[in-house]
Scaffold this active site. Structure first.
Site, short mmCIF file in Angstrom:
data_model
loop_
_atom_site.label_atom_id
_atom_site.label_comp_id
_atom_site.label_asym_id
_atom_site.label_seq_id
_atom_site.Cartn_x
_atom_site.Cartn_y
_atom_site.Cartn_z
N ASP A 167 18.30 38.15 34.26
CA ASP A 167 19.71 38.50 34.08
C ASP A 167 20.19 37.98 32.72
O ASP A 167 19.44 37.27 32.02
CB ASP A 167 20.53 37.89 35.24
CG ASP A 167 21.69 38.77 35.62
OD1 ASP A 167 22.16 39.55 34.77
OD2 ASP A 167 22.15 38.68 36.78
N TRP A 207 19.26 43.25 29.71
CA TRP A 207 19.53 43.21 28.26
C TRP A 207 20.47 44.33 27.80
O TRP A 207 21.56 44.04 27.28
CB TRP A 207 18.16 43.19 27.61
CG TRP A 207 17.93 43.49 26.18
CD1 TRP A 207 18.85 43.57 25.17
CD2 TRP A 207 16.64 43.71 25.59
NE1 TRP A 207 18.21 43.85 23.99
CE2 TRP A 207 16.86 43.93 24.21
CE3 TRP A 207 15.34 43.74 26.08
CZ2 TRP A 207 15.81 44.19 23.32
CZ3 TRP A 207 14.31 43.99 25.19
CH2 TRP A 207 14.53 44.22 23.83
N PRO A 208 20.15 45.62 28.01
CA PRO A 208 21.08 46.64 27.51
C PRO A 208 22.42 46.63 28.24
O PRO A 208 23.45 46.98 27.65
CB PRO A 208 20.34 47.96 27.75
CG PRO A 208 19.22 47.66 28.66
CD PRO A 208 18.94 46.21 28.60
N TYR A 244 24.26 44.03 29.20
CA TYR A 244 25.21 43.09 28.59
C TYR A 244 25.60 43.53 27.19
O TYR A 244 26.73 43.31 26.75
CB TYR A 244 24.63 41.66 28.61
CG TYR A 244 24.67 41.10 30.01
CD1 TYR A 244 25.85 40.59 30.53
CD2 TYR A 244 23.55 41.16 30.83
CE1 TYR A 244 25.91 40.12 31.84
CE2 TYR A 244 23.61 40.71 32.14
CZ TYR A 244 24.78 40.18 32.64
OH TYR A 244 24.85 39.74 33.93
N ASP A 282 26.95 46.10 38.48
CA ASP A 282 26.39 45.93 39.82
C ASP A 282 26.95 46.99 40.75
O ASP A 282 28.15 47.28 40.73
CB ASP A 282 26.82 44.56 40.38
CG ASP A 282 25.93 43.44 39.87
OD1 ASP A 282 25.12 43.68 38.95
OD2 ASP A 282 26.08 42.31 40.37
#
Ligand code: NAG
Ligand code: NAG
Length: 413
Positions: free
Chosen positions: A160, A193-194, A196, A222
Site C-alpha cells: 500500500d 503506486w498509481p 496514490y 477502495d
C-alpha cells in the site's frame, strides 16, 4: 500396497511436483483468491469478537471454507492477509513480526498451513513510514522486509502507499520490487503506486514502469458494497480504458479491487454485474466476504465456471466498453479461439445501469460490434442458448434492473 496403486500414486506425485514447479505460470492469468480487507477491515478485538478478528484463526477458517465449498477447485487459490496483522513495533533487529496474540505461531506457520492444502498465502505492507492503519511501514526497511516475507514463504505482497509523498513512489516501489526479486522467490507483487499518484497528486503515473515492476496495480479508490460505488469503479475503468488497457498482458493486471459478492448489501443481480465486468476486465478475482456463512445464491455466482473462464482467458486481452450512456453499458472482450479455425470467441456484456421496474430490452445490430461471421450466443449466468445470428441480424436482450446479461459468442463454421 498393490503395485498398480503405488505406481499411480507415483505418477500423481510427479505430476504434482511438475505443476508446483511451474508455479510461476499461474501468474499469467489474473490471480484468484480471498483478501481480508473489505469484510474484516482492521478488527483486532479478539477478546470480544474472536470469530471475526484479524488472526491466524480467521485465515485458517477461510482456507478450510475455500477447500470444502469448492472455491479452490474453481481456481481461487490465494488467502491474503491485509492490514493490521503486525506487532506495533519492529523488533531489535528491525524486523517485522506478526502480532503475538493474534498470530501465536507466526506467519511462516500460516504459509506452511496454506501450502499443505494447495493454497498460497499473501501478506500486506505499506511503502511509507506506517501502513494505512498505523502499523510499521517499510520505509527505510525495504530490503529486510522483502527478505522477511521470503523467509516466511509468502506468495504475494500487497504494498500500500498511505502517508508517503506520491512523487517518491516511483523509486520506492521499484526498489521494493528489486528486493523481492533478489530474494529469488516467486512473489506476486501488488502495488497501489498509481492510485496514490493519480488521486493524491497531479502526477500522471508511468504505467509502463508500473507494469514492468508490479503484477497488479490499483488505480481507483477502495471498493465498497454499494451499487453507486460499484458503478463508479466500473465507469472509471471504462472512461480510461485507452490508457489502462495498453499495459495489461498475461502477468500484469489492472486491479479494480476486491469482489464484494456475498455481502448482502449487494443484491444478486448487482453481484452478477461485478463478476461479469471483472471477467471482461481481466481483473484479479479476490473475494472479500465471509465464506463461512455466504448464501448459496452468491456462492453460485462466484463459482460460475464459464464466467471464471472468461476472466482467466489465456490471451489476457482486457475487454472494452463499446457503448455507454446513462441507461446502458455494452462491453466486449476478445477470447482465445476455441477451435483450430483460429477465429476468436467473444464475451459480450449488457449492463442496465438503472433501477427499473422491469428488465430493459436492448437490440443491437451485430455487425456494429465486430461480428462479421455467424455466431452462436450463450448466456453465461443462465446457461441458456440464445441462438445463432448472422452479422446483419439484430440481437435483442432484456437486462434486469441494476443487472447484467453476459453472453459468450462462439463462431460457427
Ligand atoms: C528477477 O528478475 C529477472 C530479470 O527480470 C528475472 O529473469 C527473474 O526471473 C526474476 N526472479 C524472480 C524470482 O522473480
Ligand atoms: C441509451 O441508449 C439506448 C440504446 O440506444 C437507448 O434506448 C436509451 O434511450 C438511451 N438512454 C439514454 C438515457 O440516453
Amino acid at each position: 500396497m498393490d503395485l498398480f496403486l503405488l505406481s499411480t500414486l507415483t505418477v500423481i506425485l510427479i505430476l504434482n511436483y511438475c505443476l508446483a514447479d511451474d508455479d510461476h505460470k499461474s501468474w499469467f492469468t489474473p490471480p484468484m483468491g480471498w483478501l481480508s480487507w473489505e469484510h474484516f477491515q482492521c478488527n483486532t478485538d479478539c477478546s470480544s469478537d474472536a470469530n471475526n478478528c484479524i488472526s491466524e484463526n480467521l485465515f485458517k477458517q477461510m482456507a478450510e471454507a475455500m477447500i470444502v465449498d469448492g472455491y479452490l477447485e474453481a481456481g481461487y487459490n490465494r488467502i491474503n492477509i491485509d492490514d493490521c496483522w503486525m506487532e506495533k513495533h519492529r523488533d531489535g533487529n528491525n524486523a517485522l513480526n506478526a502480532d503475538k496474540n493474534r498470530f501465536p505461531n507466526g506467519i511462516k506457520h500460516l504459509s506452511d498451513f496454506m501450502h499443505q492444502r494447495g493454497l498460497k498465502l499473501g501478506i500486506y505492507e505499506g511503502i511509507g513510514k506506517k501502513t494505512c492503519m498505523g502499523f510499521p511501514g517499510s520505509f527505510g526497511h525495504l530490503e529486510i522486509d522483502a527478505k522477511t516475507f521470503a523467509e516466511w514463504d509468502v506468495d504475494m505482497v500487497k504494498m500500500d502507499g498511505c502517508l508517503q509523498p506520491p512523487y517518491t513512489l516511483d523509486i520506492l516501489y521499484k526498489q521494493f520490487g528489486h528486493f523481492l526479486n533478489a530474494t529469488g522467490k516467486s512473489i506476486l507483487y501488488s502495488c497501489s503506486w498509481p492510485y496514490y499518484q493519480l488521486h493524491y497528486s497531479k502526477i500522471i503515473p508511468d504505467f509502463a514502469e508500473v507494469s514492468q515492476t508490479c503484477n497488479l496495480w490499483r488505480t481507483y479508490h477502495d471498493i465498497k458494497p454499494d451499487w453507486g460505488i460499484l458503478l463508479e469503479t466500473i465507469d472509471f475503468y471504462g472512461d480510461f480504458q485507452e490508457v489502462f488497457n495498453r499495459y495489461v498482458r498475461p502477468g500484469t493486471w489492472n486491479d479494480p479491487d476486491m469482489l464484494l459478492i456475498g455481502n448482502p448489501k449487494l443484491s444478486v443481480e448487482e453481484s452478477k454485474v461485478q463478476m461479469g465486468i471483472w471477467a471482461i476486465l481481466a481483473a484479479p478475482l479476490l473475494m472479500s466476504n465471509d465464506l463461512r456463512s455466504i448464501k448459496p445464491e452468491y456462492r453460485k455466482i462466484l463459482l460460475n465456471k464459464e464466467v471464471i473462464a472468461v476472466n482467466q482467458d489465456k490471451l489476457g486481452i482486457p475487454g472494452k466498453r463499446v457503448f455507454h450512456n446513462e441507461s446502458f453499458d455494452i462491453w466486449l472482450r476478445e477470447l482465445s479461439p476455441e477451435t483450430r479455425m483460429n477465429l476468436p470467441s467473444f464475451a459480450f456484456a449488457f449492463v442496465n445501469r438503472r433501477q427499473t421496474s422491469k428488465p430493459q430490452k436492448l437490440s443491437v445490430k451485430l455487425s456494429d460490434f465486430k461480428f462479421d461471421k455467424n455466431y452462436i450466443f450463450i448466456d453465461l449466468f443462465s446457461n441458456a442458448v440464445i441462438g445463432e445470428f448472422s452479422p446483419s441480424d439484430l440481437l435483442s436482450v432484456s437486462v434486469p434492473s441494476k443487472g447484467i446479461r453476459l453472453l459468450k459468442a462462439s463462431p460457427i463454421y
